[in-house]
Scaffold this active site. Structure first.
Site, PDB file in Angstrom:
ATOM      1  CE  LYS A 256      -4.190  -2.164   1.353  1.00  0.00           C
ATOM      2  NZ  LYS A 256      -3.681  -3.557   1.543  1.00  0.00           N
TER       3      LYS A 256
HETATM    4  C1  LIG Z   1      -4.210  -4.647   0.983  1.00  0.00           C
HETATM    5  C2  LIG Z   1      -3.400  -5.881   0.853  1.00  0.00           C
HETATM    6  C3  LIG Z   1      -3.746  -6.896  -0.058  1.00  0.00           C
HETATM    7  C4  LIG Z   1      -4.992  -6.841  -0.914  1.00  0.00           C
HETATM    8  O1  LIG Z   1      -4.932  -5.858  -1.911  1.00  0.00           O
HETATM    9  P1  LIG Z   1      -6.258  -5.343  -2.627  1.00  0.00           P
HETATM   10  O2  LIG Z   1      -5.856  -4.173  -3.417  1.00  0.00           O
HETATM   11  O3  LIG Z   1      -7.207  -4.981  -1.506  1.00  0.00           O
HETATM   12  O4  LIG Z   1      -6.784  -6.459  -3.455  1.00  0.00           O
HETATM   13  C5  LIG Z   1      -2.910  -8.000  -0.154  1.00  0.00           C
HETATM   14  N1  LIG Z   1      -1.796  -8.116   0.618  1.00  0.00           N
HETATM   15  C6  LIG Z   1      -1.450  -7.164   1.505  1.00  0.00           C
HETATM   16  C7  LIG Z   1      -0.238  -7.377   2.343  1.00  0.00           C
HETATM   17  C8  LIG Z   1      -2.231  -6.007   1.646  1.00  0.00           C
HETATM   18  O5  LIG Z   1      -1.860  -5.064   2.536  1.00  0.00           O
END
Ligand SMILES: *Cc1c(COP(=O)(O)O)cnc(C)c1O
Length: 493
Positions: free
Chosen positions: A123
């Site tokens: 993120k």
């Molecule tokens: C947010 C997240 C995901 C999922 O991603 P999306 O965009 O919600 O599909 C997968 N792995 C980690 C470590 C995350 O923080």
């Protein structure tokens, strides 16, 4: 480039808008999500030119195709401030692709590291850019923004690390007291920046989310204190993610010995690459869909879910059935524990040929009435043409995959990435390189690593001893009035 709602024409109509007008907003007024009116198309000359670019300059090229209301010099400065090696674990590639080798031989499988940012999860890739964009746009408008959010881990910390010290922005982040991992608590609560406010609520995550909703539903309060969000439906976050698909593709060309000059070959003749994406809210893989729609030579987009398999069910059966909180499991890949995929509407709008009324009928009416909808065979054929397949992984698979990756490839992967690798192996086609997106570092989910390997995962040096740092956090009951009072007090009354 202009943007309009996935539900355009179904309700409150709005003139198409520019990038910066939707940057600070969430949903469109008709309840839909913003999408660009078309996807700009890549060509061979363009991709060839991009092969030699540093990550930040590649980001500038991709973003420029979608942003026409920030002067190019300013945009270039913002991306260069964002995508610096110092911010992303010291690696100048920012989102490096590494082959998974076995006994010294290539396997055709690769990991793309997206979790070298300050909070060790993917993120950061988008949120760090959002921090710079928000600060820039708020200053330009002479406005302030108070970001209010609820988190059970990754999103909240990524938002705080992106917004810390930024002018014009305050963050109020609610989390369930004592329920985040010790590492996640340490990461968030050790921030001492004046504009970051951690609020630990004596309740569960849903209580935190209800409090945020209650404040947002008080329209007078919301306007008076300029309350906003940074949730996963923000278009700018999705757009920032498109960049690493392009970067991953170009790095793979270098790894697999593609000809140095492909400028004379139409893109249809360039080598193709597949991506497997550990998925929850469909934000990450939706960026892959955008990249593929721009003409990036992607063969398959493989959606990997954990036990919360809403998306796997859809791609297998054509039925999208959201779950209630009683049917949403707490798993050892917690950032994928979702009951509905908030970005999914963007993809379905494309499948429906941007028919806003049809999209509203599914995501507005059908989901409200029955919690599910089903696509026709013809519509599912379009889903397959878009390269999508899926698979699912459970706790037992996760442990086995972590052990297997350690034993065969000598790498320790986190639980979410393990879900990806498990499903990637099921769809890997000979001759088509498969990139698994690494969405977090194992240090973040140490308990499951210990369960799988019997030892603690390594941790980036900068984070050694983080649990011992002083903390700043306000503990609060599930009390909306107290939350409003805290926001008002931080804003000077
Ligand atoms: C947010 C997240 C995901 C999922 O991603 P999306 O965009 O919600 O599909 C997968 N792995 C980690 C470590 C995350 O923080």
């Amino acid at each position: 480039m202009l943007y309009s709602s996935t539900r355009q024409g179904s309700g409150a109509t709005e003139a198409p808008r520019h990038f910066c007008d939707i940057l600070l907003e969430g949903l469109a007024p008709d309840g839909g999500l913003y999408l660009p009116q078309h996807y700009p198309q890549l060509d061979a000359a363009m991709l060839q030119r991009w092969r030699g670019l540093a990550y930040a300059d590649l980001a500038f090229e991709v973003l420029s195709l979608y942003i026409d209301d920030i002067p190019p010099d300013d945009l270039r400065r913002l991306v260069r401030q964002t995508y610096r090696a110092e911010v992303f674990g010291g690696n100048p590639a920012i989102a490096p692709v590494t082959p998974l080798r076995e006994a010294g031989k290539d396997t055709g499988l690769f990991l793309q590291g997206l979790s070298n940012g300050p909070t060790l999860a993917f993120k950061d890739m988008a949120m760090q850019l959002l921090g710079h964009l928000f600060e820039y746009e708020l200053a330009r408008r002479g406005q302030q923004l108070n970001i209010l959010g609820a988190t059970s881990g990754d999103t909240g910390s990524a938002a705080e690390y992106a917004m810390r010290g930024k002018q014009g922005v305050r963050v109020f982040m609610l989390s369930p007291e004592g329920r985040m991992s010790p590492f996640q608590q340490a990461q968030m609560f050790s921030l001492m920046d004046d504009n970051i406010h951690n609020i630990a609520v004596t309740g569960v995550f849903d209580d935190c989310q209800d409090m945020v909703k209650a404040v947002s539903n008080d329209l007078d309060f919301k306007r008076r204190y300029a309350i906003g969000t940074v949730n996963s439906i923000n278009w700018a976050r999705l757009l920032a993610q498109v960049v690493y698909y392009v970067s991953g593709y170009l790095q793979t060309l270098a790894h697999t010995g593609a000809p140095a000059d492909l400028s004379g070959t139409p893109l249809s003749g360039w080598p193709r690459v597949s991506f497997t994406v550990p998925s929850g809210n469909f934000g990450n893989v939706c960026a892959g869909h955008v990249a593929r729609s721009m003409g990036l030579p992607i063969a398959q987009l493989v959606v990997a879910t954990n036990e919360n398999d809403v998306l796997d069910e859809f791609f297998r059966t054509g039925v999208y059935r959201v779950r209630g909180s009683a049917d949403t499991w707490e798993t050892s890949s917690p950032s994928m524990d979702i009951s509905k995929a908030s970005n999914f509407e963007r993809f379905i709008a494309d499948v429906l040929g941007r028919d806003g009324v049809a999209t509203a009928a599914l995501f507005g009416q059908a989901l409200a009435a029955s919690g599910e909808f089903r696509l026709s065979d013809a519509q599912m054929a379009r889903v397959r043409e878009a390269g999508f397949v899926s698979g699912k992984s459970t706790h037992v698979d996760r442990l086995a995959t972590i052990r297997d990756a350690d034993a065969r490839h000598g790498v320790v992967i986190d639980t979410h990435t393990a879900d990806g690798l498990k499903v990637a192996r099921e769809h890997h086609q000979d001759g088509t390189p498969m990139l698994v997106l690494e969405t977090a570092l194992p240090a973040k989910f140490a308990a499951t690593i210990v369960e799988a390997l019997g030892r603690e995962p390594g941790r980036p040096q900068a984070l050694d001893g983080i649990e011992a740092l002083p903390r700043r956090c306000t503990v609060m009951g599930t009390d909306v009035a107290a939350l409003k009072a805290a926001v008002a007090a931080a804003c000077g009354g």
